[in-house]
Motif scaffolding. Structure first.
Motif, PDB file in Angstrom:
ATOM      1  N   SER A 131      49.129  37.269  50.206  1.00 10.93           N
ATOM      2  CA  SER A 131      47.706  37.391  49.897  1.00 10.93           C
ATOM      3  C   SER A 131      46.922  37.502  51.202  1.00 10.93           C
ATOM      4  CB  SER A 131      47.214  36.203  49.079  1.00 10.93           C
ATOM      5  OG  SER A 131      47.274  35.020  49.828  1.00 10.93           O
ATOM      6  N   LYS A 132      45.768  38.106  51.101  1.00  9.85           N
ATOM      7  CA  LYS A 132      44.847  38.233  52.235  1.00  9.85           C
ATOM      8  C   LYS A 132      43.442  37.951  51.730  1.00  9.85           C
ATOM      9  CE  LYS A 132      47.792  39.501  55.277  1.00  9.85           C
ATOM     10  NZ  LYS A 132      48.221  38.634  56.328  1.00  9.85           N
ATOM     11  N   GLU A 133      42.695  37.201  52.510  1.00  9.35           N
ATOM     12  CA  GLU A 133      41.283  36.940  52.227  1.00  9.35           C
ATOM     13  C   GLU A 133      40.469  37.445  53.390  1.00  9.35           C
ATOM     14  OE1 GLU A 133      40.311  32.937  51.165  1.00  9.35           O
ATOM     15  OE2 GLU A 133      42.050  32.741  49.859  1.00  9.35           O
ATOM     16  N   PHE A 134      39.301  38.031  53.081  1.00  9.69           N
ATOM     17  CA  PHE A 134      38.405  38.509  54.124  1.00  9.69           C
ATOM     18  C   PHE A 134      36.996  38.598  53.568  1.00  9.69           C
ATOM     19  CE2 PHE A 134      40.613  42.010  52.102  1.00  9.69           C
ATOM     20  CZ  PHE A 134      39.622  42.934  51.810  1.00  9.69           C
ATOM     21  N   MET A 135      36.047  38.624  54.471  1.00 12.17           N
ATOM     22  CA  MET A 135      34.636  38.710  54.115  1.00 12.17           C
ATOM     23  C   MET A 135      34.128  40.119  54.357  1.00 12.17           C
ATOM     24  SD  MET A 135      33.768  35.633  53.086  1.00 12.17           S
ATOM     25  CE  MET A 135      31.993  35.716  53.092  1.00 12.17           C
ATOM     26  N   VAL A 136      33.270  40.593  53.464  1.00  7.50           N
ATOM     27  CA  VAL A 136      32.573  41.862  53.681  1.00  7.50           C
ATOM     28  C   VAL A 136      31.081  41.615  53.495  1.00  7.50           C
ATOM     29  CG1 VAL A 136      34.474  43.362  52.985  1.00  7.50           C
ATOM     30  CG2 VAL A 136      32.836  42.615  51.281  1.00  7.50           C
ATOM     31  N   ASN A 137      30.300  42.376  54.212  1.00  4.82           N
ATOM     32  CA  ASN A 137      28.851  42.299  54.085  1.00  4.82           C
ATOM     33  C   ASN A 137      28.351  43.624  53.543  1.00  4.82           C
ATOM     34  OD1 ASN A 137      26.137  41.944  54.237  1.00  4.82           O
ATOM     35  ND2 ASN A 137      26.067  41.562  56.438  1.00  4.82           N
ATOM     36  N   ILE A 138      27.699  43.574  52.400  1.00 10.06           N
ATOM     37  CA  ILE A 138      27.117  44.768  51.799  1.00 10.06           C
ATOM     38  C   ILE A 138      25.626  44.755  52.156  1.00 10.06           C
ATOM     39  CG2 ILE A 138      26.671  46.011  49.652  1.00 10.06           C
ATOM     40  CD1 ILE A 138      29.676  45.795  50.415  1.00 10.06           C
ATOM     41  N   PRO A 139      25.162  45.750  52.910  1.00 12.97           N
ATOM     42  CA  PRO A 139      23.754  45.752  53.340  1.00 12.97           C
ATOM     43  C   PRO A 139      22.804  46.044  52.187  1.00 12.97           C
ATOM     44  CG  PRO A 139      24.871  47.749  54.070  1.00 12.97           C
ATOM     45  CD  PRO A 139      25.913  46.895  53.421  1.00 12.97           C
ATOM     46  N   LYS A 140      21.572  45.593  52.353  1.00 11.28           N
ATOM     47  CA  LYS A 140      20.527  45.917  51.374  1.00 11.28           C
ATOM     48  C   LYS A 140      20.169  47.386  51.511  1.00 11.28           C
ATOM     49  CE  LYS A 140      18.609  41.329  51.151  1.00 11.28           C
ATOM     50  NZ  LYS A 140      17.423  40.482  51.308  1.00 11.28           N
ATOM     51  N   ASN A 141      19.913  48.033  50.391  1.00  9.44           N
ATOM     52  CA  ASN A 141      19.587  49.467  50.422  1.00  9.44           C
ATOM     53  C   ASN A 141      18.196  49.710  50.896  1.00  9.44           C
ATOM     54  OD1 ASN A 141      22.129  50.109  49.553  1.00  9.44           O
ATOM     55  ND2 ASN A 141      21.559  50.037  47.415  1.00  9.44           N
TER      56      ASN A 141
END
Length: 141
Positions: A131-141
């Motif tokens: 398994s792998k865990e990671f963070m992503v940041n989705i910017p505001k449009n």
């Protein structure tokens, strides 16, 4: 004063090398590669020990994911010595979907930070320990 013919060529080569390094740096700023132990990555692939390597890139509110999974196949009719499995995708601790491909898209994530987890399991949802865990940041449009 005698001019060396190689000096302008040397300057051009150095400038091109520096420009190329900057392009590589920009590429790797947008892509993240995870491995359980980067020093052993090459030997684990060759040893046939199951391993999971993940690369991802976010674009808009979607995350494009590419995986290298060794020792496990996603094809149920594979006749090799590999174990058969699938991948469960978790978003913020909730099961999002199951995939049976090494490349896929996680679509329509809300803006903000999200914790993603990929878990390789057998066809009866028993974990293979990959398994792998990671963070992503989705910017505001």
């Amino acid at each position: 004063m005698k001019m060396n013919v190689f000096s302008p060529i040397l300057v051009i080569v150095i400038i091109n090398l520096l420009a190329g390094c900057q392009q590589d740096q920009l590429f790797f700023e947008h892509k993240n590669i995870f491995s359980a132990n980067a020093a052993m990555a090459g030997s684990r692939i060759n040893d046939g020990i199951p391993a999971l390597f993940v690369q991802y890139e976010s674009k808009g509110n979607n995350v494009f994911v590419e995986c290298i999974v060794t020792g496990v196949t996603f094809r149920e009719k594979d006749q090799s010595n590999k174990q058969v499995g699938k991948m469960i995708v978790w978003v913020d601790g909730k099961k999002s979907k199951e995939v049976s491909t090494a490349a896929f898209i996680i679509k329509d994530l809300a803006s903000g930070n999200h914790k993603l987890k990929l878990e390789v399991v057998d066809l009866h949802n028993k974990p293979y320990g990959l398994s792998k865990e990671f963070m992503v940041n989705i910017p505001k449009n």
